[in-house]
Motif scaffolding. Structure first.
Motif, PDB file in Angstrom:
ATOM      1  N   ARG A 213      43.320  20.234  -9.220  1.00  0.00           N
ATOM      2  CA  ARG A 213      42.201  20.730  -8.439  1.00  0.00           C
ATOM      3  C   ARG A 213      42.606  20.973  -6.993  1.00  0.00           C
ATOM      4  O   ARG A 213      43.586  20.404  -6.507  1.00  0.00           O
ATOM      5  CB  ARG A 213      41.046  19.727  -8.505  1.00  0.00           C
ATOM      6  CG  ARG A 213      40.625  19.413  -9.932  1.00  0.00           C
ATOM      7  CD  ARG A 213      39.564  18.355 -10.001  1.00  0.00           C
ATOM      8  NE  ARG A 213      39.273  18.019 -11.405  1.00  0.00           N
ATOM      9  CZ  ARG A 213      38.084  17.646 -11.839  1.00  0.00           C
ATOM     10  NH1 ARG A 213      37.073  17.541 -11.012  1.00  0.00           N
ATOM     11  NH2 ARG A 213      37.916  17.365 -13.114  1.00  0.00           N
ATOM     12  N   ASP A 214      41.812  21.777  -6.325  1.00  0.00           N
ATOM     13  CA  ASP A 214      42.105  22.023  -4.913  1.00  0.00           C
ATOM     14  C   ASP A 214      41.763  20.767  -4.114  1.00  0.00           C
ATOM     15  O   ASP A 214      41.066  19.866  -4.606  1.00  0.00           O
ATOM     16  CB  ASP A 214      41.312  23.230  -4.401  1.00  0.00           C
ATOM     17  CG  ASP A 214      39.803  23.035  -4.486  1.00  0.00           C
ATOM     18  OD1 ASP A 214      39.301  22.078  -3.854  1.00  0.00           O
ATOM     19  OD2 ASP A 214      39.133  23.821  -5.174  1.00  0.00           O
ATOM     20  N   PRO A 215      42.278  20.653  -2.881  1.00  0.00           N
ATOM     21  CA  PRO A 215      42.122  19.415  -2.098  1.00  0.00           C
ATOM     22  C   PRO A 215      40.678  18.954  -1.934  1.00  0.00           C
ATOM     23  O   PRO A 215      40.404  17.750  -2.004  1.00  0.00           O
ATOM     24  CB  PRO A 215      42.748  19.779  -0.754  1.00  0.00           C
ATOM     25  CG  PRO A 215      43.780  20.813  -1.096  1.00  0.00           C
ATOM     26  CD  PRO A 215      43.173  21.624  -2.201  1.00  0.00           C
ATOM     27  N   GLU A 216      39.759  19.886  -1.724  1.00  0.00           N
ATOM     28  CA  GLU A 216      38.364  19.491  -1.528  1.00  0.00           C
ATOM     29  C   GLU A 216      37.813  18.825  -2.780  1.00  0.00           C
ATOM     30  O   GLU A 216      37.146  17.789  -2.706  1.00  0.00           O
ATOM     31  CB  GLU A 216      37.512  20.708  -1.163  1.00  0.00           C
ATOM     32  CG  GLU A 216      36.048  20.345  -0.884  1.00  0.00           C
ATOM     33  CD  GLU A 216      35.188  21.578  -0.627  1.00  0.00           C
ATOM     34  OE1 GLU A 216      34.167  21.425   0.066  1.00  0.00           O
ATOM     35  OE2 GLU A 216      35.537  22.665  -1.124  1.00  0.00           O
ATOM     36  N   ARG A 217      38.082  19.430  -3.928  1.00  0.00           N
ATOM     37  CA  ARG A 217      37.593  18.856  -5.178  1.00  0.00           C
ATOM     38  C   ARG A 217      38.304  17.552  -5.501  1.00  0.00           C
ATOM     39  O   ARG A 217      37.689  16.620  -6.028  1.00  0.00           O
ATOM     40  CB  ARG A 217      37.773  19.857  -6.322  1.00  0.00           C
ATOM     41  CG  ARG A 217      36.871  21.087  -6.222  1.00  0.00           C
ATOM     42  CD  ARG A 217      37.190  22.069  -7.332  1.00  0.00           C
ATOM     43  NE  ARG A 217      36.786  21.567  -8.633  1.00  0.00           N
ATOM     44  CZ  ARG A 217      37.247  22.050  -9.788  1.00  0.00           C
ATOM     45  NH1 ARG A 217      38.147  23.021  -9.796  1.00  0.00           N
ATOM     46  NH2 ARG A 217      36.819  21.550 -10.933  1.00  0.00           N
ATOM     47  N   GLN A 218      39.590  17.457  -5.203  1.00  0.00           N
ATOM     48  CA  GLN A 218      40.320  16.210  -5.442  1.00  0.00           C
ATOM     49  C   GLN A 218      39.713  15.063  -4.639  1.00  0.00           C
ATOM     50  O   GLN A 218      39.509  13.965  -5.153  1.00  0.00           O
ATOM     51  CB  GLN A 218      41.794  16.369  -5.061  1.00  0.00           C
ATOM     52  CG  GLN A 218      42.639  17.057  -6.112  1.00  0.00           C
ATOM     53  CD  GLN A 218      44.122  16.829  -5.859  1.00  0.00           C
ATOM     54  OE1 GLN A 218      44.547  15.730  -5.552  1.00  0.00           O
ATOM     55  NE2 GLN A 218      44.913  17.884  -6.002  1.00  0.00           N
ATOM     56  N   THR A 219      39.419  15.341  -3.375  1.00  0.00           N
ATOM     57  CA  THR A 219      38.841  14.302  -2.525  1.00  0.00           C
ATOM     58  C   THR A 219      37.477  13.869  -3.038  1.00  0.00           C
ATOM     59  O   THR A 219      37.169  12.673  -3.122  1.00  0.00           O
ATOM     60  CB  THR A 219      38.712  14.808  -1.075  1.00  0.00           C
ATOM     61  OG1 THR A 219      40.017  15.101  -0.563  1.00  0.00           O
ATOM     62  CG2 THR A 219      38.039  13.762  -0.191  1.00  0.00           C
ATOM     63  N   ALA A 220      36.657  14.848  -3.398  1.00  0.00           N
ATOM     64  CA  ALA A 220      35.302  14.539  -3.863  1.00  0.00           C
ATOM     65  C   ALA A 220      35.322  13.718  -5.145  1.00  0.00           C
ATOM     66  O   ALA A 220      34.565  12.746  -5.288  1.00  0.00           O
ATOM     67  CB  ALA A 220      34.514  15.837  -4.076  1.00  0.00           C
TER      68      ALA A 220
END
Length: 289
Positions: A213-220
């Protein structure tokens, strides 16, 4: 994120610690409000679940959320067994404690013995001193016969099934208690954690998908995953304390009092992390793929 995980794990540790402090007088060996065997067994299971819960929070602190699921599954099962054991009138509780502590271990001892025998038959040097722990597991035939003579195969299977995770969830689903009915829904999460424990393709695939996943989705999703685990740890601590207090015929309002103290700094923040994951994963990006 490091600050967030330290905050969650620290606050949750204090929360379950306060729950333990309330429970402590009722699992102490000097407490006489329960049958001695019931108190002893309840104390051992309560303490073991608490210690494993602390281990989960240490893993959360180190951002090892996948590994927390492995230990969390154990705490989930232990907490449900604790609740199931202490549910009902004193005679029912006494019967279930005897099943859990005395009868089921006898069934298990036969299985351990059979495995040890097979192991020693297959190793090249069965008399090696390294294998002495296996020899200690072997039961003599009269003892095996004595254990099996007390219960038919069907009775043994029925008893083992009633104490399985599925069996306990099934019993809760039939309960008149709405709270227990809701716990029956844990079967899905329990099944999903099996993939991680057994390292099968589904389990490995879940971890692999996370890192695609992209960084934003990974963090979430990392925050949402961890928030769910921390929330579960606290929920099961409340469940164990509630079950113990009810079995001891004690008021349970102390649980709500403790929870209120952590509402803003812990539970509201966990809820926000869960909502952020849902918003990002489903609203902004559509269905995960």
């Amino acid at each position: 994120m490091e600050r967030i995980f330290k905050s969650w794990s620290g606050l949750a540790s204090h929360f379950i610690g306060e729950c333990f402090d309330v429970a402590k007088p009722f699992i102490d060996e000097r407490y006489s409000g329960l049958d001695p065997l019931i108190r002893f067994v309840a104390a051992q299971l309560y303490i073991d679940c608490h210690l494993s819960s602390e281990s989960i929070l240490l893993l959360i602190r180190e951002q090892k959320e996948w590994d927390t699921d492995l230990v969390a599954r154990s705490v989930m099962e232990g907490s449900l067994k604790f609740t199931y054991m202490l549910q009902g009138e004193p005679p029912d509780i006494g019967r279930k404690v005897d099943e859990y502590w005395n009868i089921l271990p006898q069934f298990a001892s036969i299985k351990h013995s059979e495995r040890a025998v097979r192991f020693l038959q297959e190793v090249p040097d069965p008399d090696n001193p390294n294998w002495l722990p296996f020899k200690e597991l072997i039961l003599d035939e009269p003892m095996i016969t004595a254990i099996r003579s007390k219960y038919s195969r069907q009775e043994r299977q029925s008893l083992e099934e009633s104490w399985s995770f599925t069996g306990i969830c099934r019993a809760f689903a039939k309960s008149d208690n709405l709270g227990l009915k809701l716990f029956a829904n844990l079967a899905h999460g329990y099944g999903m954690s099996s993939h991680l424990i057994h390292k099968d393709a589904d389990g490995i695939g879940m971890v692999w998908d996370r890192f695609r996943r992209d960084p934003e989705r990974q963090t979430a999703v990392k925050l949402g995953h961890s928030a769910r685990v921390v929330s579960d740890v606290c929920t099961f601590a409340k469940l164990r304390l509630f079950s113990l207090l009810r079995a001891c015929q004690q008021p349970t309002d102390s649980i709500g009092t403790i929870e209120q103290r952590y509402q803003e700094l812990l539970f509201d923040e966990l809820a926000k992390a869960g909502k952020q994951f849902t918003d990002i994963e489903y609203s902004l990006h559509g269905q995960p793929g």
